[in-house]
Design an enzyme around this catalytic site. Structure first.
Site, PDB file in Angstrom:
ATOM      1  N   HIS A  63      -6.285  -9.657  -0.975  1.00 49.66           N
ATOM      2  CA  HIS A  63      -4.822  -9.640  -1.078  1.00 49.66           C
ATOM      3  C   HIS A  63      -4.438  -8.695  -2.208  1.00 49.66           C
ATOM      4  O   HIS A  63      -5.125  -8.625  -3.226  1.00 49.66           O
ATOM      5  CB  HIS A  63      -4.285 -11.043  -1.394  1.00 49.66           C
ATOM      6  CG  HIS A  63      -2.833 -11.203  -1.102  1.00 49.66           C
ATOM      7  ND1 HIS A  63      -1.862 -10.793  -1.993  1.00 49.66           N
ATOM      8  CD2 HIS A  63      -2.195 -11.678  -0.014  1.00 49.66           C
ATOM      9  CE1 HIS A  63      -0.668 -11.045  -1.466  1.00 49.66           C
ATOM     10  NE2 HIS A  63      -0.842 -11.574  -0.264  1.00 49.66           N
TER      11      HIS A  63
ATOM     12  N   ASP B 271      -3.783 -15.886   6.033  1.00 48.72           N
ATOM     13  CA  ASP B 271      -4.112 -15.670   7.452  1.00 48.72           C
ATOM     14  C   ASP B 271      -5.466 -16.221   7.852  1.00 48.72           C
ATOM     15  O   ASP B 271      -5.788 -16.258   9.040  1.00 48.72           O
ATOM     16  CB  ASP B 271      -4.056 -14.169   7.754  1.00 48.72           C
ATOM     17  CG  ASP B 271      -2.642 -13.634   7.592  1.00 48.72           C
ATOM     18  OD1 ASP B 271      -2.412 -12.776   6.734  1.00 48.72           O
ATOM     19  OD2 ASP B 271      -1.755 -14.148   8.306  1.00 48.72           O
TER      20      ASP B 271
HETATM   21  C1  SDX Z   1      -0.618 -10.725   4.262  1.00 49.16           C
HETATM   22  O1  SDX Z   1       1.572  -8.581   0.418  1.00 49.16           O
HETATM   23  C2  SDX Z   1       1.739  -9.841   0.839  1.00 49.16           C
HETATM   24  O2  SDX Z   1       2.268 -10.645   0.143  1.00 49.16           O
HETATM   25  C3  SDX Z   1       1.237 -10.066   2.263  1.00 49.16           C
HETATM   26  C4  SDX Z   1       1.221 -11.503   2.736  1.00 49.16           C
HETATM   27  C5  SDX Z   1       2.625 -12.060   2.896  1.00 49.16           C
HETATM   28  O3  SDX Z   1       2.756 -13.264   2.901  1.00 49.16           O
HETATM   29  O4  SDX Z   1       3.555 -11.226   3.151  1.00 49.16           O
HETATM   30  O5  SDX Z   1       0.479 -12.285   1.825  1.00 49.16           O
HETATM   31  C6  SDX Z   1       0.565 -11.605   4.117  1.00 49.16           C
HETATM   32  O6  SDX Z   1      -0.468  -9.598   4.690  1.00 49.16           O
HETATM   33  C7  SDX Z   1      -1.955 -11.217   3.780  1.00 49.16           C
HETATM   34  C8  SDX Z   1      -3.075 -10.136   3.896  1.00 49.16           C
HETATM   35  C9  SDX Z   1      -3.577 -10.130   5.333  1.00 49.16           C
HETATM   36  N1  SDX Z   1      -4.471  -8.991   5.565  1.00 49.16           N
HETATM   37  C10 SDX Z   1      -5.805  -9.171   5.746  1.00 49.16           C
HETATM   38  O7  SDX Z   1      -6.369 -10.253   5.669  1.00 49.16           O
HETATM   39  C11 SDX Z   1      -6.550  -7.895   6.133  1.00 49.16           C
HETATM   40  C12 SDX Z   1      -7.838  -7.799   5.329  1.00 49.16           C
HETATM   41  N2  SDX Z   1      -7.474  -7.556   3.930  1.00 49.16           N
HETATM   42  C13 SDX Z   1      -7.481  -6.183   3.464  1.00 49.16           C
HETATM   43  O8  SDX Z   1      -7.106  -5.235   4.410  1.00 49.16           O
HETATM   44  C14 SDX Z   1      -6.895  -6.020   2.055  1.00 49.16           C
HETATM   45  O9  SDX Z   1      -7.459  -7.000   1.287  1.00 49.16           O
HETATM   46  C15 SDX Z   1      -5.390  -6.048   1.878  1.00 49.16           C
HETATM   47  C16 SDX Z   1      -4.693  -5.074   2.755  1.00 49.16           C
HETATM   48  C17 SDX Z   1      -4.848  -7.409   2.126  1.00 49.16           C
HETATM   49  C18 SDX Z   1      -5.126  -5.664   0.410  1.00 49.16           C
HETATM   50  O10 SDX Z   1      -5.514  -4.355   0.265  1.00 49.16           O
HETATM   51  P1  SDX Z   1      -5.396  -3.601  -1.169  1.00 49.16           P
HETATM   52  O11 SDX Z   1      -4.671  -4.435  -2.160  1.00 49.16           O
HETATM   53  O12 SDX Z   1      -4.902  -2.218  -0.915  1.00 49.16           O
HETATM   54  O13 SDX Z   1      -6.855  -3.627  -1.666  1.00 49.16           O
HETATM   55  P2  SDX Z   1      -7.857  -2.436  -1.471  1.00 49.16           P
HETATM   56  O14 SDX Z   1      -7.841  -2.001  -0.040  1.00 49.16           O
HETATM   57  O15 SDX Z   1      -7.587  -1.446  -2.540  1.00 49.16           O
HETATM   58  O16 SDX Z   1      -9.250  -3.177  -1.725  1.00 49.16           O
HETATM   59  C19 SDX Z   1      -9.841  -3.217  -3.022  1.00 49.16           C
HETATM   60  C20 SDX Z   1     -11.330  -3.219  -2.731  1.00 49.16           C
HETATM   61  C21 SDX Z   1     -11.792  -2.029  -1.869  1.00 49.16           C
HETATM   62  O17 SDX Z   1     -13.157  -1.806  -2.154  1.00 49.16           O
HETATM   63  P3  SDX Z   1     -13.527  -0.637  -3.269  1.00 49.16           P
HETATM   64  O18 SDX Z   1     -12.828   0.624  -2.805  1.00 49.16           O
HETATM   65  O19 SDX Z   1     -12.996  -1.169  -4.592  1.00 49.16           O
HETATM   66  O20 SDX Z   1     -15.036  -0.563  -3.220  1.00 49.16           O
HETATM   67  O21 SDX Z   1     -11.687  -4.392  -1.978  1.00 49.16           O
HETATM   68  C22 SDX Z   1     -12.180  -4.015  -0.686  1.00 49.16           C
HETATM   69  C23 SDX Z   1     -11.731  -2.585  -0.457  1.00 49.16           C
HETATM   70  O22 SDX Z   1     -12.631  -1.913   0.410  1.00 49.16           O
HETATM   71  N3  SDX Z   1     -11.578  -4.934   0.280  1.00 49.16           N
HETATM   72  C24 SDX Z   1     -12.231  -5.470   1.299  1.00 49.16           C
HETATM   73  C25 SDX Z   1     -11.304  -6.331   1.911  1.00 49.16           C
HETATM   74  N4  SDX Z   1     -10.131  -6.277   1.262  1.00 49.16           N
HETATM   75  C26 SDX Z   1     -10.300  -5.405   0.250  1.00 49.16           C
HETATM   76  N5  SDX Z   1     -13.507  -5.303   1.750  1.00 49.16           N
HETATM   77  C27 SDX Z   1     -13.839  -6.031   2.845  1.00 49.16           C
HETATM   78  N6  SDX Z   1     -13.023  -6.895   3.487  1.00 49.16           N
HETATM   79  C28 SDX Z   1     -11.740  -7.066   3.041  1.00 49.16           C
HETATM   80  N7  SDX Z   1     -10.926  -7.892   3.672  1.00 49.16           N
END
Ligand code: SDX
Length: 442
Positions: free
Chosen positions: A318, A376
């Protein structure tokens, strides 16, 4: 406090000094404070003072507005609406009270609640002509595509609540959107499975009415299970609002141009649909189906960690929560209650999800990046047990989030500091060059 008197930040005497090394210039920037949480550096005059922009593509360090609706502390796993903890609201309140709280600033007393519920109940029907809109879609259209289209079309039916300068019309539009979203969602579902539309009933509460419109058929009496209705209401509470997330920011940006509220909410639904946002609940179920069994968990954990593999663990991570999403904790608990009420003994998907969570949270990759289950991760398992197809999961998220979107939209419109949102950019394209006539091109 009424929503009309929008809360605002405090302009402290505190400043930060920005020194531009190249020229030695220094600039004093004011620090703004809210009720709690991080302060903000006021950069509104930065470009005028320095000729430079700030750069923050994902808005990781940018406050886009003042808001008094929702507070999140991602490190502590705190979520509050108008100061009330989400755990308390989920346990002791109901969705109609939370809607009133978000729209009006305080929990309603008995009289206010009764009047609000009566208002919402009497807005649940949609214009009969709207029903014909559904027939234009293919039966296999994704319910989210129908929700986007029909919501955007509402402005063609409710002209008398599109003047955003009129406080009364703003409130009527907000009530209409909250009340009609469940009806449109249920109609989209019925259309997709070829069953007859079911009209709203004024003798049922918000959650019961939605379940009845979705699952009842003319051929027999639909039995509402109190535990399921309560779980539905709780799921709506948990998804009601969440600060300046992608879809809420979309609604605010669309609304900042003066667009009508129905068009703004349709824009929010479009943004929520993405798998990185509200589409994740559907993606979690699809992912669990793909994993299939516990012995394949290591394979998918490895893929989630592999930078060359686009696969991510859906329902994990998140932007704000670097701890457990408090909503996930409540939903996880509800899973046990609803599955027991439905007589669903051993739910393999829940077992698989719990094993996946355990494995991920024991892996340094997830621990170092503070990737925990979010709202989720468990919601889909609950919704599937309640009888919803995965294609309806994000529709339910949008149904619940409508109150957050309209409350944030109202707050933005009523904020005297509000201006049209118009970010700038760091231009990285070609510098000026002469036009090349066709004859001179290679
Ligand atoms: C919702 O914003 C809100 O408030 C949203 C929400 C709401 O109520 O409105 O809470 C609802 O959208 C919840 C989130 C649902 N999405 C998912 O579950 C999809 C999977 N999650 C990811 O796509 C991700 O965690 C996000 C999109 C939720 C957050 O992305 P960020 O903040 O841009 O984080 P990032 O992509 O910069 O990740 C940081 C690191 C990265 O690795 P490095 O580059 O540091 O090596 O963490 C890794 C990412 O690759 N990473 C993951 C991951 N989420 C982040 N790696 C594997 N699996 C994951 N799910």
């Amino acid at each position: 406090m009424t929503a009309e008197r929008a809360a605002s930040h405090v302009e402290t005497e505190e400043t930060v000094t920005l020194t531009i090394d190249k020229t030695g210039e220094t600039h004093q920037l004011r620090v703004l404070s809210g009720t709690t949480g991080p302060s903000a550096i006021d950069v509104r005059d930065l470009y005028a003072q320095t000729g430079m922009f700030t750069y923050d593509p994902g808005f990781t360090s940018t406050a886009s507005c003042d808001s008094s609706l929702t507070y999140i502390d991602g490190d502590a796993g705190i979520l509050r609406h108008r100061g009330y903890a989400i755990e308390d609201l989920a346990e002791h309140s109901d969705f109609m009270e939370v809607c009133y709280l978000l729209l009006n600033g305080d929990l309603p007393n008995a009289k206010q609640k009764a009047k609000f519920e009566h208002t919402i109940t009497n807005h649940t029907m949609v214009h009969e002509q709207l029903m014909y809109l559904f027939r234009g879609f293919r039966r296999d259209a994704h319910p989210m595509s129908i929700l986007v289209g029909v919501t955007g079309a509402l402005s063609a039916f409710y002209h008398d609540s599109t003047d955003i300068s009129d406080a009364h019309q703003r409130m009527v539009a907000s009530h209409r959107l909250i009340a009609k979203m469940p009806t449109i969602a249920a109609l989209a579902y019925k259309y997709s499975i070829g069953q007859p539309f079911v009209y709203p009933r004024n003798d049922l509460n918000f959650a019961e009415n939605f379940l009845h419109m979705t699952f009842s058929v003319p051929a027999e009496e639909y039995r509402l299970l109190p535990e399921v209705s309560r779980a539905m209401d709780r799921i709506f509470i948990l998804h009601a609002d969440h600060e300046q997330n992608a879809s809420t920011s979309t609604v605010r940006l669309a609304g900042s141009s003066g667009a009508n509220p129905f068009a703004c909410i349709a824009a929010g639904i479009s943004s929520l649909w993405g798998p990185a946002h509200g589409g994740a609940n559907e993606a979690v179920l699809n992912m669990l189906g793909e994993i299939g069994s516990k012995d394949r968990i290591p394979e998918f954990i490895a893929r989630a960690k592999d930078k060359d593999d686009p696969f991510r663990l859906m329902g994990f991570g998140h932007r704000v929560y670097k701890n457990y999403d408090p909503r996930a904790t409540v939903l996880r608990k509800s899973c046990d209650e609803v599955l027991a009420a439905l007589g669903v003994g051993d739910e393999p998907l829940l077992d698989l999800a719990m094993e996946l969570e355990k494995t991920a949270l024991a892996d340094p990759y997830f621990v170092e990046r503070k990737l925990f289950p979010n709202v989720d991760f468990y919601s889909g398992i609950l919704l599937k047990a309640m009888g919803f197809p995965t294609s309806m999961f994000t529709v339910l998220f949008a149904l619940a989030r409508t109150v957050g979107w309209v409350a944030q939209w109202k707050e933005m419109v009523e904020d005297p500091k509000q201006r049209i949102g118009r970010p700038r950019q760091l231009y990285v394209g070609p510098d000026e060059r002469k036009f090349v006539p066709m004859a001179g091109r290679r």
